[in-house]
Design a protein around this motif. Structure first.
Motif, PDB file in Angstrom:
ATOM      1  N   ARG B 389     -68.034 -48.684  16.608  1.00  0.00           N
ATOM      2  CA  ARG B 389     -68.100 -48.670  15.216  1.00  0.00           C
ATOM      3  C   ARG B 389     -69.611 -49.179  14.890  1.00  0.00           C
ATOM      4  O   ARG B 389     -70.312 -49.331  13.787  1.00  0.00           O
ATOM      5  N   THR B 390     -70.240 -49.429  16.115  1.00  0.00           N
ATOM      6  CA  THR B 390     -71.865 -49.250  15.938  1.00  0.00           C
ATOM      7  C   THR B 390     -72.361 -47.812  15.974  1.00  0.00           C
ATOM      8  O   THR B 390     -71.638 -47.018  16.214  1.00  0.00           O
ATOM      9  N   ARG B 391     -73.637 -47.835  15.246  1.00  0.00           N
ATOM     10  CA  ARG B 391     -74.075 -46.265  15.167  1.00  0.00           C
ATOM     11  C   ARG B 391     -74.410 -45.891  16.482  1.00  0.00           C
ATOM     12  O   ARG B 391     -73.788 -44.874  16.778  1.00  0.00           O
ATOM     13  N   ILE B 392     -74.802 -46.534  17.518  1.00  0.00           N
ATOM     14  CA  ILE B 392     -74.975 -46.134  18.821  1.00  0.00           C
ATOM     15  C   ILE B 392     -73.493 -45.597  19.435  1.00  0.00           C
ATOM     16  O   ILE B 392     -73.297 -44.524  20.020  1.00  0.00           O
ATOM     17  N   GLY B 393     -72.549 -46.496  19.229  1.00  0.00           N
ATOM     18  CA  GLY B 393     -71.204 -46.150  19.645  1.00  0.00           C
ATOM     19  C   GLY B 393     -70.703 -45.082  19.138  1.00  0.00           C
ATOM     20  O   GLY B 393     -70.067 -44.329  19.796  1.00  0.00           O
ATOM     21  N   PHE B 394     -70.851 -44.897  17.840  1.00  0.00           N
ATOM     22  CA  PHE B 394     -70.155 -43.874  17.063  1.00  0.00           C
ATOM     23  C   PHE B 394     -70.752 -42.481  17.546  1.00  0.00           C
ATOM     24  O   PHE B 394     -70.206 -41.608  17.956  1.00  0.00           O
ATOM     25  N   GLN B 395     -72.205 -42.566  17.720  1.00  0.00           N
ATOM     26  CA  GLN B 395     -72.835 -41.342  18.247  1.00  0.00           C
ATOM     27  C   GLN B 395     -72.432 -40.987  19.754  1.00  0.00           C
ATOM     28  O   GLN B 395     -72.216 -39.944  20.031  1.00  0.00           O
TER      29      GLN B 395
END
Lengths: 709, 722
Positions: B389-395
């Motif tokens: 749910r972090t941006r990096i994690g989502f990407q």
């Protein structure tokens, strides 16, 4: 148990039993096994209230389950959680009190398969293990009873509720209620909401609106012009009281044209009942009527408020359907929810109201004119539209205080028949127009979250208050009845209150309670949540009067008279129906059928948009709401309170994290304050007002709260 | 795009709408012409972009309001975009978009009107009545050819751009998105999720020797022999997606090819038996197989639903909008797009329940394991793993499950327009599901709905390679990375995750959720997987209370209760007494009755009133839906303001505390100083004509230069005074 109810409107965690209080509690709480209600229960009663039955039980359907006592009295059903009394500083609980009138449906559940719907007069066929109380205000209380020898009590309390409900009289208020904190009275509270029962209130309000061409008329002081009208109202300066009396006689139920609101740009918003077509006014009367309608303007627009809006029966039907849809066990499949919602037509009606109100605001704002809302009875839709128009056009009306005075003026004082419309006098004329209005306001709140000082919780509190008989505000149909009851008139009579031996002290009526005395039912923490944390007062600067005030000339006959109907203006030959043409409201052929659904909004027509739009956008302070299908939403937090999916996290790491950070920052700031230079200080607002935890909670919830469209 | 053409033809046979009768008169055009010649607008071309055809004296209908009028200018078609140059508007462009051509009079060679429907649901209308005939012919056929006709992969603008702009592309070193194109990335992910005990990363497919469908590196159960992978070209192999904190894992498997021959079937069966034996034996948890090819959504359904749904928002004129408005909810329902979203979310919750509550492994099965597999497995991870749910994690998740997972972006988005049937918006469906989660639990996500919206737009910008290939193999072979020995230097394609290519830092603040708070203990350098252990153990609201699939008395009692007492009432949700359904209900209800831990397991609400229309994406170009001064943006601006104040207080304190100058952080001020924003912000045209959205689509930064940006901001401030 997904169908369990929450019935909780506020985002405040329920108080848990505090262990250190235990010893004190033991003596005060009823012994679980005893068959006598302890004195403590009685001490919580109101004057004249009798406990009919009680049983220990557990509130279900929510985490955590609370144990407490379910009590049925002759006035209400209430659930008192253990340890509740110590924390409670209000005579009523907004969470657990169900006025008998408010009980919409009662179900007893036993064993694993037996559910009985309890109607007035029906006999309970088994020992209930659980009782479900569905409020007509969409709340739900589920109480499970303890087994182990207490079955008779469970049975008794259930039957008592059935009987008490059958005998309850909706028009009967609780008596002898005083504000909980004795000294609190009116002193410590914010400026009290003017009840519009004195000439001074009206004069103050008139001055506030800078309605210079108007005065307060005392012609109805003895309610002999119309009982449904307030004792005072505003009429044009030049009109004598005798003329007012004569002119009003030619309107339905004597409700002639009065000023509702004076737009700072110069326009006037008037409301009146339908023309009384059977009367045969003479020339002078007609002139009086006309000049009252014209109100000194040369441009006059007559708005038929019943046109394109739902009838009272429509509103009632839609509300019933909505309630059926929102029952926890409604049989609508998930994938059919949207069409079922559409089928209630409730949202359609909201949309119609918003659209009309938006159009009227444009009429009022775009040109200096007299806009007259005309409804046959002048007690339902006129109030709704006039209030909505003011909310859209006047930033003051969007403050907490302004909104309460608005409701007091346009609904309570103007004689909206609350008791009848909310089903207090039988079903025939029931129509929750006021609830429709609240939903409209909620839509505005959703669309313009920064423009309203009050929050959704405030609207919910107001929504839930309409059936609580603690004050007379919503318990009477007319100002006359209300005044009679509260002993304002000299014809003060002692009201008989059963079982209430001690007559009220003489001064108990001095402090007349109204629904605006929120601390009767709401705790301070709850009242704090009435404030909208996202309110940005910068959006409505005080000096928002852009338009030049036209000279208040007294023109001759109006140069243009329009009828606003079906979204378009059509010229009218004359204002009154009597002279030589048939009545406005009686003959529908004078209305042109709407050509098509005009895609051009009235705003475009009136301001000549879009060419004009670029240079002169919307006047500041004016809100034009969206009323398209995707923009009208479903008020989940109100209507689905009986269903668990509305539950929100009561606390979350994010919020608590922000809280921690903030308190830490504020602590540090306090330390450093002496060294902060004054300019810095003046720039920044007081940190305590910037963010308090409840505000953040509110904001987050506001965001989590979704749109349906 | 023949299908679309037919639709357009249908539109053409409709009676001409009255709104097009009274358009701008020629006199007005002349006055406009002067203006235009005064400020001649030049076309900005990207590196490698070529002008294909153009037409002058074209009227663009301004359809933002009900009044019809036009803006006069030049219509240009390049191999990247269609641009309209007129007035002060430099370019309203879009890259190869869906388009419908309406001819008034079937046989007319020179149409008078051109209607362009963009994939992001914008609609443009051009009047060609005053255009020279040969120009009309050229531009119309040019546009049709370049946007409708099938083309070859190598003809994508992507390649011309990459070739021309090779030296300019600098990848952002701060971009930490894990690309999963190295063995190391997979090992890191294994370590992060504590999957490395039972699963191993293999490089058997290096150079795509085994299978072109699979990525070069992937993860399989440790005891699985590598020759098994080669046996059926990677089919029938359980491939690891993600491991849960309790050890259960999410696996996916592509089905073995269907065979008629009994002998081969026998071989397949024994092969599968062998595979299943490995993963059924301890230390592996009990495996539950979830066949997504049957009993779940079909791609056909998704396609039909979306094309119906989309029509609700593709508005040619206002009248049409008002007509559909009356029956809004039933139309919405009949598209069943929202219902499909609900079913996806429900399936993901069911799988989450198996893994979280019953401690089971779940094996997703699909024909190629590259459509619904990607969708469901990403959703499960999004719900269970706060890192996603972090941006990096989502990407990284999208890289792992979609890009490396072999989702056929090229076919599903129909970038080459070779097969309309293959065009299914699976990825968009995924984003819409994510949007529901973001919308319901805003504080749990580091990114905003705006992020999702621009991500969905980026799907069609052919300067980023991320969404333009069917598989990593296809990408590598076409980029020349494969053949290292060839002379040509490998192309360096841009990745969409480098948001600085599209957006200025200020605009990028709109992508970041100001309310998101990282778990305090969380280290920002997320490469250190060790940190996650602590955090994830903290974050389990429902841990182990019912870890065993068999649950004795409590379980039976529940069943009994539900079947008897509630059977009638909840029959709408429980159609059968299926144990799975009961478990699901119980899990779902118990989660929702507890306070939400935004750093733990996160479940969406899936009841009827809770699934909503992604208004920002679908309504943003509809001026009628604009609420001046309203909408959620009003709350957001207030919020940002508050956050800023907190921040500045913090800075002030730090400053005093350290008695030194703290760096002056420029507060994000996109939302400030603006009395009345529109509800359509940041996409809306704030005024009725000719203003640019703050967050333009399709890579405006690449189109304009820095001056442009400055101008844009000025415009914005001006509008703010409205």
């Amino acid at each position: 148990m997904w169908w369990g109810g929450r019935g909780q409107s506020f985002n405040i965690a329920p108080q848990k039993e505090e262990p250190e209080m235990g010893s004190v509690q033991e003596s005060r709480m009823p012994e679980p096994r005893s068959r006598q209600p302890s004195s403590c229960l009685a001490s919580r009663c109101l004057p004249g209230e009798q406990i009919l039955a009680w049983a220990p039980g557990v509130r279900k359907g929510l985490e955590p389950e609370l144990s407490g006592t379910l009590i049925c009295t002759n006035l209400r059903v209430t659930f008192q959680p253990c340890g509740w009394q110590q924390n409670q500083d209000t005579p009523f609980s907004s969470e657990y009190d169900f006025a008998l009138v408010n009980i919409g449906r009662l179900e007893a559940v036993s064993g694993l398969s037996r559910v009985q719907l309890l109607r007035p007069g029906s006999l309970l066929k088994f020992i209930p293990e659980e009782i479900m109380i569905h409020g007509r205000d969409f709340r739900l209380l589920r109480v499970g009873f303890e087994a182990a020898g207490l079955e008779p009590q469970a049975f008794q309390v259930t039957m008592a509720i059935v009987q008490a409900r059958a005998q309850s009289n909706p028009a009967q208020p609780y008596s002898g209620i005083t504000l909980s904190k004795a000294g609190q009275g009116s002193g410590s509270r914010k400026p009290p909401v003017p009840l519009m029962e004195t000439a001074e209130d009206w004069e103050t309000e008139r001055k506030k609106q800078a309605a210079r061409g108007w005065r307060v008329s005392t012609v109805n002081e003895r309610f002999d012009v119309a009982t449904s009208l307030p004792r005072y109202f505003w009429v044009p300066n030049r009109i004598l009281d005798s003329e007012v009396r004569r002119a009003f006689g030619h309107f339905h139920q004597g409700r002639g044209p009065r000023l509702s609101w004076h737009h700072p740009g110069g326009s006037d918003l008037l409301r009146c009942g339908g023309f009384y077509t059977a009367s045969d006014p003479n020339k002078e009367d007609i002139r009086a009527v006309e000049s009252m309608l014209q109100a000194g303007h040369s441009d006059v627009v007559l708005v038929d408020t019943m046109d394109e809006l739902p009838s009272l029966a429509d509103v009632q039907l839609a509300h019933l359907r909505l309630r059926a849809l929102c029952l926890p066990d409604s049989s609508v499949a998930e994938d059919k929810w949207l069409s079922a919602l559409e089928g209630t037509r409730w949202l359609d009606y909201i949309r119609a109201c918003l659209r009309k109100a938006s159009d009227i605001s444009v009429l009022v704002t775009s040109r200096v004119r007299s806009v007259i809302l005309q409804e046959r009875g002048d007690r339902d839709l006129n109030g709704l539209l006039s209030s909505l128009v003011q909310l859209l056009s006047a930033p003051e009306a969007r403050t907490l205080f302004g909104f309460q005075s608005l409701v007091q003026r346009e609904w309570v004082a103007a004689g909206h028949p609350f008791l009848t419309r909310l089903g207090g006098t039988g079903a025939s004329e029931e129509a929750p127009v006021f609830l429709l209005f609240l939903d409209c306001v909620w839509q505005l709140l959703q669309q313009f979250p920064a423009d309203f000082e009050f929050s959704e919780f405030f609207l919910l509190a107001l929504h839930d208050s309409v059936r609580v008989p603690d004050t007379l505000t919503f318990l009477r149909n007319t100002p006359w009845e209300r005044g009679k009851q509260s002993g304002q008139l000299n014809s003060y009579t002692q009201v008989y209150t059963p079982g209430y031996s001690q007559p009220p002290a003489g001064n108990s009526f001095n402090l007349q309670l109204s629904v605006w005395d929120w601390d009767l039912r709401y705790s301070n923490a709850q009242i704090l949540q009435f404030q909208n944390p996202g309110y940005d007062p910068e959006h409505c600067p005080d000096s928002w009067l852009p338009r030049p005030q036209p000279s208040f000339l007294i023109p001759g006959p109006p140069s243009s008279v329009w009828l606003f109907s079906r979204g378009a203006l059509t010229p009218l030959n004359q204002l009154c129906p009597w002279r030589d043409s048939p009545s406005l409201l009686a003959v529908s052929s004078r209305w042109l059928p709407r050509p098509a659904i005009s895609s051009e909004s009235l705003a475009d027509q009136e301001w000549g948009l879009p060419s004009h739009w670029g240079a002169c956008p919307l006047p500041p302070g004016l809100l034009l709401p969206g009323y398209l299908g995707p923009q009208i939403r479903f008020w989940k937090r109100c209507y689905l309170r009986g269903r668990p999916e509305v539950q929100m996290g009561l606390s979350s790491p994010t919020i608590s994290g922000l809280q921690d950070e903030l308190s830490h920052l504020q602590e540090l700031l306090r330390k450093w304050t002496p060294r902060i230079s004054p300019e810095v200080h003046s720039k920044k607002r007081d940190p305590h007002t910037i963010l308090n935890p409840t505000e953040i909670v509110g904001i987050l919830k506001g965001r989590a709260e979704g749109d349906l469209g | 795009m023949l299908g679309k053409g037919v639709v357009g033809g249908g539109g053409g046979t409709k009676a001409p709408k009255p709104s097009f009768v009274s358009y701008v008169r020629p006199e007005e055009i002349h006055t406009n012409e002067k203006e235009v010649t005064e400020k001649e607008v030049t076309l900005h071309l990207l590196p490698g972009e070529q002008l294909l055809c153009e037409a002058s004296t074209v009227l663009k209908y301004v359809q933002e309001d009900s009044c019809q009028h036009g803006v006069y200018g030049r219509l240009v078609c390049t191999d990247f975009k269609i641009a309209f140059l007129g007035d002060d508007e430099s370019a309203l462009d879009n890259d190869f978009d869906e388009k419908k051509k309406t001819l008034f009079g079937q046989l007319k060679k020179y149409p008078e009107k051109l209607i362009i429907h963009c994939k992001d649901l914008r609609v443009f209308q051009f009047c060609l009545r005053y255009t020279k005939e040969e120009e009309v012919k050229r531009i119309v056929s040019g546009i049709i050819h370049h946007t409708q006709a099938p083309k070859l992969l190598k003809r994508l603008f992507l390649f011309s751009y990459a070739t021309a702009a090779q030296n300019n592309t600098v990848t952002d070193p701060k971009n930490h998105t894990v690309m999963f194109d190295t063995l190391k990335d997979w090992c890191w992910e294994l370590e992060r999720t504590k999957g490395n005990m039972k699963y191993k990363a293999v490089s058997v497919n290096e150079g795509y020797k085994v299978c072109e469908r699979l990525p070069a590196y992937f993860v399989v159960p440790t005891p699985l022999p590598e020759e098994n992978v080669q046996r059926f070209q990677g089919h029938g192999i359980p491939i690891w997606c993600w491991s849960c904190h309790n050890g259960s894992a999410l696996l996916k498997m592509s089905a073995l090819p269907k065979e008629q021959d009994d002998g081969i079937l026998q071989i397949q069966k024994s092969f599968l038996d062998g595979v299943y034996k490995t993963i059924h034996r301890p230390p592996y948890e009990i495996v539950k197989t979830e066949d997504l090819s049957s009993n779940f959504l079909s791609l056909q359904e998704i396609q039909t639903a979306y094309s119906k749904f989309k029509q609700l928002f593709l508005i040619d004129n206002s009248t049409e909008f008002w007509d559909t408005d009356i029956k809004w909810f039933s139309l919405l329902e009949s598209s069943s797009w929202l219902d499909i979203i609900r079913r996806c979310l429900k399936k993901a919750i069911e799988i989450t329940e198996c893994m979280e509550a019953q401690n089971m492994n779940v094996l997703l099965l699909e024909e190629n394991a590259s459509d619904l597999c990607c969708l469901i497995s990403s959703l499960v991870q999004l719900m269970m793993d706060p890192h996603c749910r972090t941006r990096i994690g989502f990407q990284s998740l999208i890289q792992k499950e979609w890009v490396m997972g072999g989702h056929c972006f090229l076919d599903r988005c129909n970038h080459l327009r070779q097969n309309d049937k293959e065009e299914v918006p699976v990825f968009l469906l995924f984003l819409d599901c994510v949007w529901q989660l973001v919308h319901q639990h805003p504080p749990a996500f580091e990114f905003t709905e705006t992020y999702l919206t621009v991500l969905s737009d980026s799907l069609y910008i052919p300067i980023f390679s991320t969404f333009f290939f069917n598989s990593p193999h296809q990408k590598d072979t076409n980029m020349g990375r494969e053949g290292q020995d060839t002379q040509s230097k490998p192309l360096n394609l841009l990745t969409v995750w480098d948001w600085s290519v599209q957006f200025e830092p200020k605009a990028q603040t709109l992508l970041k959720n100001p309310l998101y708070v990282e778990k305090p203990k969380l280290d920002k350098g997320q490469r250190k997987g060790m940190r996650f252990k602590h955090q994830r153990q903290l974050s389990l609201p429902l841990t182990q209370s019912k870890s065993s699939p068999k649950r004795g008395f409590f379980r039976e009692e529940t069943d009994h209760l539900i079947k008897n007492l509630l059977g009638k009432r909840i029959s709408k949700l429980i159609n059968s007494s299926d144990e799975l359904q009961d478990n699901f209900r119980e899990f779902y209800d118990s989660w929702h009755s507890k306070p939400t831990d935004y750093h733990g397991l996160l479940l969406p609400h899936i009841e009827g009133p809770e699934i909503k229309v992604w208004a920002q994406r679908y309504l943003r170009w509809i001026p009628e839906a604009q609420i001046l001064g309203g909408g959620r943006v009003a709350t957001m601006s207030k919020l940002l303001e508050m956050m800023e104040e907190v921040q500045s207080l913090q800075e002030k304190i730090d400053e005093r505390h350290h008695s030194q100058q703290a760096p002056q952080a420029e507060a994000p001020c996109l939302l400030r100083n603006s009395a009345r924003l529109s509800s359509l912000f940041p996409f809306a045209l704030l005024q009725r004509h000719s203003s640019k959205p703050v967050l333009p689509t399709s890579g405006w930064k690449a189109l304009g230069d820095e001056d442009d940006l400055a101008k844009r901001e000025d415009e914005f401030v001006d509008l703010g005074d409205v």
